[in-house]
Write a protein that holds these residues in place. Sequence first.
Motif, PDB file in Angstrom:
ATOM      1  N   ARG A 176       0.847  -1.190   0.000  1.00  0.00           N
ATOM      2  CA  ARG A 176       0.000   0.000   0.000  1.00  0.00           C
ATOM      3  C   ARG A 176       0.879   1.234   0.000  1.00  0.00           C
ATOM      4  O   ARG A 176       1.939   1.264   0.618  1.00  0.00           O
ATOM      5  N   ASP A 186      -3.399   5.357   1.152  1.00  0.00           N
ATOM      6  CA  ASP A 186      -4.694   4.683   0.978  1.00  0.00           C
ATOM      7  C   ASP A 186      -4.748   3.859  -0.309  1.00  0.00           C
ATOM      8  O   ASP A 186      -5.742   3.170  -0.566  1.00  0.00           O
ATOM      9  N   ASP A 187      -3.714   3.952  -1.124  1.00  0.00           N
ATOM     10  CA  ASP A 187      -3.699   3.279  -2.422  1.00  0.00           C
ATOM     11  C   ASP A 187      -3.217   1.834  -2.260  1.00  0.00           C
ATOM     12  O   ASP A 187      -2.061   1.588  -1.913  1.00  0.00           O
TER      13      ASP A 187
END
Length: 258
Positions: free
Chosen positions: A17, A20-21
């Motif tokens: 990650r 938040d991706d």
Amino acid sequence: MSDAPDPLVRVRGLDNRFGDDVVHRGLDLDVRPGEILGVVGGSGTGKSVLMRCILGLRKPTAGRIEVFGAPMDGSDAAQQQLARRAGVLFQDGALFSSLTVQENVELPLQTHQPDLPLQLRRDLARSKIQLAGLPESTCAKMPSELSGGMRKRVALARALALEPELLFLDEPTAGLDPIGAAEFDRLLRTLQQALELTVFLITHDLDTLYAITDRVAVLADHRVLAAAPLEEIEGLDHPWIEAYFHGARARAAQHGRH
């Protein structure tokens, strides 16, 4: 009980990650001894991120990676073993512009085998340059004096300097014209067979996939959707696979398959 040899690379439950991706979630992958594994996926699926995690250049958010049966745990011992037994060709070649071709190829030997006599080091580097299909006159040139295709071959020679068992290639034919790309593919398959290499190959080049890969791993939906021979991948029902493997470019590549 399976007689299949243990994979050289085993990835289990990999998460990556960036804030938040979510790039990878629960990704599993094996790289088997002696194969050329093509790794494909759309933009943002984390092909290079996966390679960097396997190489220990990036610490994943979660998951376990083993290379040559040992965990890639960030320790110096793990990194040293990988550096000695694996070669890497990054997408841009990553040659040192201030060093000659010969010096670039000598660098891994200098770093990992510092006690090697100077003349032997030079001879080994020269043999790898010739193995990569370059004339001896290339040795004294600077990277800036070479074409894109020749720079890729120098980077390949450097990746082979320590006679690795495992070779990682990130988009090796990117930026090459179709003839140069096809020549590089043929060279890679010849070297893989002659040197008994295992190859992890990130590519978007359909011609490369059809010409030289034994299996293809498709990254989609944050994971490896499938890892199988091309014939099996083509039959899977998934929007990205449909668009990638059944478009006009794919049909042309299939038509030209050896």
